[in-house]
Motif scaffolding. Sequence first.
Motif, PDB file in Angstrom:
ATOM      1  N   ASP A  11       0.814  -1.221   0.000  1.00  0.00           N
ATOM      2  CA  ASP A  11       0.000   0.000   0.000  1.00  0.00           C
ATOM      3  C   ASP A  11       0.844   1.266   0.000  1.00  0.00           C
ATOM      4  OD1 ASP A  11      -2.433  -1.225  -0.158  1.00  0.00           O
ATOM      5  OD2 ASP A  11      -3.073  -0.749   1.883  1.00  0.00           O
ATOM      6  N   GLU A  13       3.318   4.375   1.633  1.00  0.00           N
ATOM      7  CA  GLU A  13       3.315   5.260   2.791  1.00  0.00           C
ATOM      8  C   GLU A  13       1.893   5.506   3.289  1.00  0.00           C
ATOM      9  OE1 GLU A  13       5.889   6.739   4.577  1.00  0.00           O
ATOM     10  OE2 GLU A  13       7.056   5.268   3.436  1.00  0.00           O
ATOM     11  N   PRO A  14       1.714   5.645   4.612  1.00  0.00           N
ATOM     12  CA  PRO A  14       0.380   5.985   5.137  1.00  0.00           C
ATOM     13  C   PRO A  14      -0.069   7.338   4.608  1.00  0.00           C
ATOM     14  CG  PRO A  14       1.881   5.365   6.912  1.00  0.00           C
ATOM     15  CD  PRO A  14       2.703   5.477   5.658  1.00  0.00           C
ATOM     16  N   GLU A  15      -1.388   7.499   4.533  1.00  0.00           N
ATOM     17  CA  GLU A  15      -1.943   8.786   4.115  1.00  0.00           C
ATOM     18  C   GLU A  15      -1.526   9.875   5.086  1.00  0.00           C
ATOM     19  OE1 GLU A  15      -6.161   9.154   3.395  1.00  0.00           O
ATOM     20  OE2 GLU A  15      -6.225   7.044   2.818  1.00  0.00           O
ATOM     21  N   ARG A  16      -1.376  11.057   4.550  1.00  0.00           N
ATOM     22  CA  ARG A  16      -1.140  12.222   5.397  1.00  0.00           C
ATOM     23  C   ARG A  16      -2.464  12.981   5.481  1.00  0.00           C
ATOM     24  NH1 ARG A  16       3.915  11.444   5.851  1.00  0.00           N
ATOM     25  NH2 ARG A  16       5.516  11.460   4.298  1.00  0.00           N
ATOM     26  N   GLU A  17      -2.712  13.559   6.638  1.00  0.00           N
ATOM     27  CA  GLU A  17      -3.950  14.307   6.816  1.00  0.00           C
ATOM     28  C   GLU A  17      -3.868  15.631   6.057  1.00  0.00           C
ATOM     29  OE1 GLU A  17      -6.136  13.726  10.862  1.00  0.00           O
ATOM     30  OE2 GLU A  17      -4.014  14.128  11.250  1.00  0.00           O
ATOM     31  N   PHE A  18      -4.876  15.902   5.247  1.00  0.00           N
ATOM     32  CA  PHE A  18      -4.942  17.167   4.526  1.00  0.00           C
ATOM     33  C   PHE A  18      -5.177  18.297   5.528  1.00  0.00           C
ATOM     34  CE2 PHE A  18      -7.280  20.393   2.057  1.00  0.00           C
ATOM     35  CZ  PHE A  18      -6.324  20.635   1.082  1.00  0.00           C
ATOM     36  N   ALA A  23      -8.585  13.442  11.753  1.00  0.00           N
ATOM     37  CA  ALA A  23      -8.844  12.032  12.090  1.00  0.00           C
ATOM     38  C   ALA A  23      -9.265  11.887  13.550  1.00  0.00           C
ATOM     39  CB  ALA A  23      -7.613  11.181  11.801  1.00  0.00           C
TER      40      ALA A  23
END
Length: 174
Positions: A11, A13-18, A23
């Motif tokens: 998958d 890198e983890p998503e980064r928060e916009f 979250a």
Amino acid sequence: MSDFSADFALDGEPEREFNPGIARRMAHKTVAAGALIRDPAGRVLFVVPNYKPYLDIPGGIVESGEPPSAACAREVREEIGLDRPAGRLLLVDWTPGRGPWSDQVQFVFDGGVLDPAGLTLTPAADELTGTRWATLEEARPDLRPSVFRRLSLASTAAETGQTLHAEFGHLLST
């Protein structure tokens, strides 16, 4: 518990928060998992909790990072000393929040058909006062109506081979 490291690698890198912190502000549901264990006569294995006035099936809250099927097996082992994997998923049931409890997504897995004569059950003294084998109708006075509906649907799913979807014990789709 399963090791998902290979899947995480695929998958990326983890998503980064916009929007930082979003979250943490989102709703968080509780997830629970239980096992519908039956005997050859069609009775269900119920646990008798010491912290609420109603019967329930063996199971409990899914811990953070734990798959529901693993939680089901863990809870069955912890609550009644029965070491067996969770079987086929029978039912997913959403329940609304009430009182101190948030809304929940509840998974009911097939715990199989077992002979009570060949079982040694060890109820967890810190959670349970015992266990009880009963048909759903026999147990109905000692079940919350929503739990009766949920377990009735789970029993139907076990008999038909379907996995069912419900909200507060009311069938939504097949």
